[in-house]
Design an enzyme around this catalytic site. Structure first.
Site, PDB file in Angstrom:
ATOM      1  N   GLY A 173      76.377 -42.648 -30.601  1.00  0.00           N
ATOM      2  CA  GLY A 173      75.640 -43.393 -29.591  1.00  0.00           C
ATOM      3  C   GLY A 173      75.636 -42.770 -28.213  1.00  0.00           C
ATOM      4  O   GLY A 173      75.028 -43.315 -27.292  1.00  0.00           O
TER       5      GLY A 173
ATOM      6  N   CYS B  18      45.272 -41.859 -38.245  1.00  0.00           N
ATOM      7  CA  CYS B  18      44.365 -42.996 -38.098  1.00  0.00           C
ATOM      8  C   CYS B  18      45.113 -44.267 -37.722  1.00  0.00           C
ATOM      9  O   CYS B  18      45.171 -45.234 -38.495  1.00  0.00           O
ATOM     10  CB  CYS B  18      43.597 -43.200 -39.390  1.00  0.00           C
ATOM     11  SG  CYS B  18      42.817 -41.683 -39.921  1.00  0.00           S
TER      12      CYS B  18
HETATM   13  N1  LLP Z   1      77.272 -43.620 -36.446  1.00  0.00           N
HETATM   14  C1  LLP Z   1      76.583 -44.659 -36.964  1.00  0.00           C
HETATM   15  C2  LLP Z   1      77.279 -45.653 -37.779  1.00  0.00           C
HETATM   16  C3  LLP Z   1      75.210 -44.778 -36.698  1.00  0.00           C
HETATM   17  O1  LLP Z   1      74.531 -45.811 -37.193  1.00  0.00           O
HETATM   18  C4  LLP Z   1      74.559 -43.806 -35.901  1.00  0.00           C
HETATM   19  C5  LLP Z   1      73.127 -43.880 -35.623  1.00  0.00           C
HETATM   20  C6  LLP Z   1      75.320 -42.737 -35.394  1.00  0.00           C
HETATM   21  C7  LLP Z   1      76.682 -42.677 -35.680  1.00  0.00           C
HETATM   22  C8  LLP Z   1      74.741 -41.649 -34.542  1.00  0.00           C
HETATM   23  O2  LLP Z   1      74.187 -42.166 -33.378  1.00  0.00           O
HETATM   24  P1  LLP Z   1      73.737 -41.161 -32.179  1.00  0.00           P
HETATM   25  O3  LLP Z   1      74.971 -40.461 -31.705  1.00  0.00           O
HETATM   26  O4  LLP Z   1      72.748 -40.206 -32.756  1.00  0.00           O
HETATM   27  O5  LLP Z   1      73.127 -42.059 -31.174  1.00  0.00           O
HETATM   28  N2  LLP Z   1      66.126 -43.234 -34.937  1.00  0.00           N
HETATM   29  C9  LLP Z   1      66.710 -43.720 -33.705  1.00  0.00           C
HETATM   30  C10 LLP Z   1      68.207 -43.645 -33.693  1.00  0.00           C
HETATM   31  C11 LLP Z   1      68.861 -44.377 -34.846  1.00  0.00           C
HETATM   32  C12 LLP Z   1      70.349 -44.289 -34.815  1.00  0.00           C
HETATM   33  C13 LLP Z   1      70.935 -44.855 -36.050  1.00  0.00           C
HETATM   34  N3  LLP Z   1      72.358 -44.779 -36.130  1.00  0.00           N
HETATM   35  C14 LLP Z   1      66.100 -42.957 -32.534  1.00  0.00           C
HETATM   36  O6  LLP Z   1      65.237 -42.099 -32.754  1.00  0.00           O
HETATM   37  O7  LLP Z   1      66.419 -43.224 -31.373  1.00  0.00           O
END
Ligand code: LLP
Length: 413
Positions: A237, A339
């Site tokens: 996150g 589209c």
């Molecule tokens: N750990 C868990 C349990 C997660 O659900 C996620 C992301 C991460 C780690 C990694 O999160 P990050 O460090 O990348 O923020 N498609 C969305 C983001 C979805 C994130 C889902 N879970 C976007 O394009 O913003």
């Protein structure tokens, strides 16, 4: 946003030592281009920040599972966070030590759990009592005793886009504190599992360190009666700046706030975006330009099928031309051929006058770009290129129309 790896030199946008127009001329468009140097920089920044906590870094494969990038990250010593058997298979194919893989996800199938057990992965992050039972049974059948972290839903609504907030009780993720406490109390009912940790991930693109601190406090309160539960996976996150005005606390800010709490704890983190987002751009080529309803539409060969984030979340990615603009710029809607009116790459990009054949770079596209690309409208997905210093290579070839047919050949002939 531009950064040290993606910037103008002699009027041309470069990725480290290579002009992007040269890569696009040879490898075609649309095209993802990643900078190995920037990935390296991001890993080191996070590693330095979390070194005082002794944190083990597990790259969240979902952000960008490109085999070449996974190999690169494995060579830098990272473990992996997988959310499907497909991602575990990808990590293993990249040579990752199974013991350095954590398997998360709210809906693991029995087939996936069996595969992960047979591969002897390091940790299972479990999100329900039913899943715990199933995992215990499948582990027993294999005479295995995997490490388990229970995923806690701390009841914290992260201030981020609603689609990527996961720590509030209305979300499907994890278990409320009372349920996690109950499962910890009844651990002996699962003799084939070593329930040794907690997992908490409240969302992605987190803008406020205090929310993460609060989530860790809730987890520690739940673990307090169990002195043998001193592993905490605090998830990912960590945010990136898509534009200069994005509130994006640095990894240092998170680590500094968390360090005093986590003395004596074994800590895991699962960053995805923070390692790869600003290490990638999507190159697209202008097809047509037209004025409509007082707006300038720049229609490119790239679309929501290549980068879904603007359509799905209203996400803002800056877009810049490959040739540094010298004169005036004006707002434009940058869109693709799909589209759907949702098909936008930018609703308000500041761009110079453009014509057919001009190329643009959609910035900060290395995370959740290619990973979420689709074949909608039977469009082929882009090729991917990795730049290493002054050299570059194609790490995934462009799909062909034949690739799109091959899974159906023989089924309906
Ligand atoms: N750990 C868990 C349990 C997660 O659900 C996620 C992301 C991460 C780690 C990694 O999160 P990050 O460090 O990348 O923020 N498609 C969305 C983001 C979805 C994130 C889902 N879970 C976007 O394009 O913003």
């Amino acid at each position: 946003m531009l950064n040290d790896s993606f910037r103008y030199g002699d009027g041309a946008l470069r990725c480290d030592g290579v002009p992007l127009s040269a890569i696009a001329a040879a490898a075609g468009s649309p095209l993802y281009v990643y900078s190995a140097a920037r990935v390296h920089h991001n890993v080191e920044r996070l590693r330095r920040a979390f070194a005082p906590l002794g944190a083990s870094i597990h790259y969240s494969l979902k952000a960008n599972p490109s085999l070449a990038l996974v190999r690169l990250l494995r060579e830098m010593g990272l473990g992996m966070d997988a959310v499907s058997a497909g991602e575990i298979a990808r990590a293993l194919a990249a040579g990752v030590d199974p013991a350095r893989i954590v398997f998360a996800g709210v809906g693991k199938t029995a087939t996936e759990i069996a595969y992960a057990l047979d591969a002897r992965i390091g940790w299972f992050n479990v999100e329900s009592r039913d899943e715990l039972r199933l995992l215990d049974r499948l582990a027993g059948e294999r005479a295995a005793r995997p490490q388990v972290a229970l995923r806690l839903n701390p009841g914290i609504r992260a201030q981020t886009h609603e689609h990527i907030a996961t720590g509030h009780l209305g979300a499907k993720f994890g278990l409320p504190a009372a349920d996690v406490s109950a499962l910890l109390d009844e651990r002996s009912a699962y003799p084939h599992l070593h329930v040794a940790g907690l997992h908490v991930h409240i969302g992605s693109q987190l803008g406020d360190v205090a929310e993460t601190v609060e989530a860790v406090r809730v987890a520690q309160a739940v673990a307090a009666p169990h002195p043998d539960v001193r592993t905490l996976n605090i998830g990912g996150g960590f945010p990136v700046r898509y534009t200069a005005s994005d509130p994006a606390p640095a990894p240092d800010d998170f680590a500094r706030a968390l360090a005093p709490l986590l003395t004596g704890w074994r800590v895991l983190i699962e960053p995805g975006r923070a390692l790869v987002a600003d290490a990638g751009v999507l190159l697209v080529t202008v097809l047509y330009v037209k004025e409509q309803d007082g707006r300038r539409f720049v229609i490119t060969d790239g679309s929501m099928t290549d980068l879904l984030r603007p359509a799905l979340y209203g996400a803002v990615h800056e877009i810049v031309p490959l040739h540094e603009p010298a004169g005036e710029t004006a707002l434009a809607v940058v869109t693709g051929p799909v589209c759907e009116s949702a098909d936008v790459l930018s609703r308000a990009a500041l761009l110079p006058p453009l014509g057919a054949g001009d190329r643009l770079a959609v910035l900060t596209a290395g995370a959740y770009g290619m990973a979420m690309a689709s074949n909608y409208n039977l469009r082929t997905r882009p090729a991917e290129v990795l730049v290493e210093g002054d050299t570059w290579r194609v790490i995934r070839r462009r799909e062909t129309w034949d690739d799109l047919l091959c899974l159906e050949r023989g089924e309906d002939s």
